[in-house]
Design a protein around this motif. Structure first.
Motif, PDB file in Angstrom:
ATOM      1  N   GLY A 136       0.809  -1.211   0.000  1.00 30.06           N
ATOM      2  CA  GLY A 136       0.000   0.000   0.000  1.00 30.06           C
ATOM      3  C   GLY A 136       0.844   1.264   0.000  1.00 30.06           C
ATOM      4  O   GLY A 136       1.996   1.258   0.451  1.00 30.06           O
ATOM      5  N   VAL A 137       0.283   2.341  -0.509  1.00 32.71           N
ATOM      6  CA  VAL A 137       0.909   3.661  -0.517  1.00 32.71           C
ATOM      7  C   VAL A 137      -0.098   4.651   0.038  1.00 32.71           C
ATOM      8  O   VAL A 137      -1.222   4.747  -0.458  1.00 32.71           O
ATOM      9  N   GLU A 138       0.277   5.379   1.060  1.00 30.76           N
ATOM     10  CA  GLU A 138      -0.651   6.301   1.718  1.00 30.76           C
ATOM     11  C   GLU A 138      -1.132   7.364   0.740  1.00 30.76           C
ATOM     12  O   GLU A 138      -0.347   8.011   0.052  1.00 30.76           O
ATOM     13  N   GLY A 139      -2.435   7.529   0.679  1.00 28.91           N
ATOM     14  CA  GLY A 139      -3.016   8.517  -0.201  1.00 28.91           C
ATOM     15  C   GLY A 139      -3.216   8.050  -1.631  1.00 28.91           C
ATOM     16  O   GLY A 139      -3.830   8.761  -2.433  1.00 28.91           O
ATOM     17  N   ARG A 140      -2.717   6.859  -1.975  1.00 31.31           N
ATOM     18  CA  ARG A 140      -2.858   6.363  -3.345  1.00 31.31           C
ATOM     19  C   ARG A 140      -3.648   5.067  -3.408  1.00 31.31           C
ATOM     20  O   ARG A 140      -4.623   4.965  -4.153  1.00 31.31           O
ATOM     21  N   PRO A 176      -4.634   1.181  -1.052  1.00 35.34           N
ATOM     22  CA  PRO A 176      -4.518   0.425   0.199  1.00 35.34           C
ATOM     23  C   PRO A 176      -3.611  -0.783   0.055  1.00 35.34           C
ATOM     24  O   PRO A 176      -3.231  -1.186  -1.043  1.00 35.34           O
ATOM     25  N   SER A 177      -3.277  -1.369   1.182  1.00 35.93           N
ATOM     26  CA  SER A 177      -2.525  -2.623   1.185  1.00 35.93           C
ATOM     27  C   SER A 177      -3.403  -3.757   0.669  1.00 35.93           C
ATOM     28  O   SER A 177      -4.607  -3.797   0.935  1.00 35.93           O
TER      29      SER A 177
END
Length: 274
Positions: free
Chosen positions: A81-85, A87-88
């Motif tokens: 996951g990437v925060e703001g883009r 989820p995991s």
């Protein structure tokens, strides 16, 4: 005195070489023992344990390659996951991938209230490979391979009952979908395949609840899918124009606009004649 000194020298001179020989013999014995132990381990250890097992299956390895090209920007390395883009995807399971990617909702075009269905970017085989890779990252629901066989043997009558109880509130009795809160909606069921419907029931995308095997058994899921495909998705409209298959709302509106207005004009005409 001289004699004892000669005897001491003779005994001391002979003791040093014997001690050195004993130390050397001990070292040789240790080396031989290590060689024998290593040979025995190599001989008796199974070949499967000696060789390193592959980390991923062939399908999952292909899915990992696809993920690193098309998904890593939003979902990060190893799908963490990437925060703001994005989820995991750990423990999401292959069913969620089959629904989101198989319906073209992913890759996401833009951030909005709900991901919309789009033309499918990946082939069915590539979708399965991506699902296999995500499934290898944890524990999650997976669509069984024999869905089509299960649907062919399903009970249509029971599927209709289950659909009316569990699905019609959002997708409408005719499967045309309907509006929900906060700009979201229940999509139409007309273009959905058997695997897509099964994946949606397992993963519960967006506002849809999760229908796990403890809620609906695999056989009951197959019954619902059979009813959707053989009754709702068919073009049989014995009553005439289907009015969009949105259920009683459109039918009531049509009756009011057409029937009541016709009655009013008929009443006016009769009153004018009399």
């Amino acid at each position: 005195m001289c004699k004892s000194r000669r005897e001491f020298t003779r005994s001391g001179g002979s003791s040093r070489p014997s001690r050195t020989r004993r130390q050397a013999a001990g070292v040789v014995r240790m080396i031989i023992a290590l060689i024998l132990a290593g040979g025995a381990y190599t001989l008796f250890t199974p070949a499967a344990q000696a060789q390193e097992e592959p980390r991923l299956s062939a399908a999952a390895a292909e899915g990992e390659a696809l993920f690193e090209v098309g998904c890593i920007t939003c979902h990060g390395r190893s799908a963490g996951g990437v925060e703001g883009r994005g989820p995991s995807l750990i423990n999401v399971g292959g069913a969620s991938v089959e629904f989101q990617v198989g319906t073209g909702r992913m890759p996401l075009a833009r951030q909005e209230a709900q991901a919309q269905r789009k033309p499918q970017l990946y082939t069915d085989e590539q979708v399965r490979q991506l699902a296999a890779y995500i499934d290898s990252l944890g524990v999650g629901p997976v669509v069984p391979d024999n869905v089509k066989a299960m649907v062919d043997d399903a009970n249509l009558a029971r599927g209709g009952e289950l659909f009316r109880v569990n699905c019609s509130q959002c997708h409408a009795f005719g499967g045309g979908g309907g509006a929900l809160s906060s700009g979201k909606y229940a999509p139409s069921l007309y273009p959905a395949s058997d695997r897509i419907i099964y994946a949606a029931m397992l993963s519960g995308p967006q506002n849809m609840p999760v229908f796990g095997d403890s809620t609906l058994t695999p056989e009951q899921k197959a019954d619902v899918i059979a009813y959707i495909q053989q009754v709702i998705q068919s073009d049989h409209d014995p009553g005439g124009f289907n009015l969009g298959r949105y259920g009683p709302s459109t039918e009531g509106l049509a009756v009011f606009l057409v029937g009541i207005v016709a009655l009013v004009f008929a009443s006016l005409w009769i009153a004018g004649k009399s």
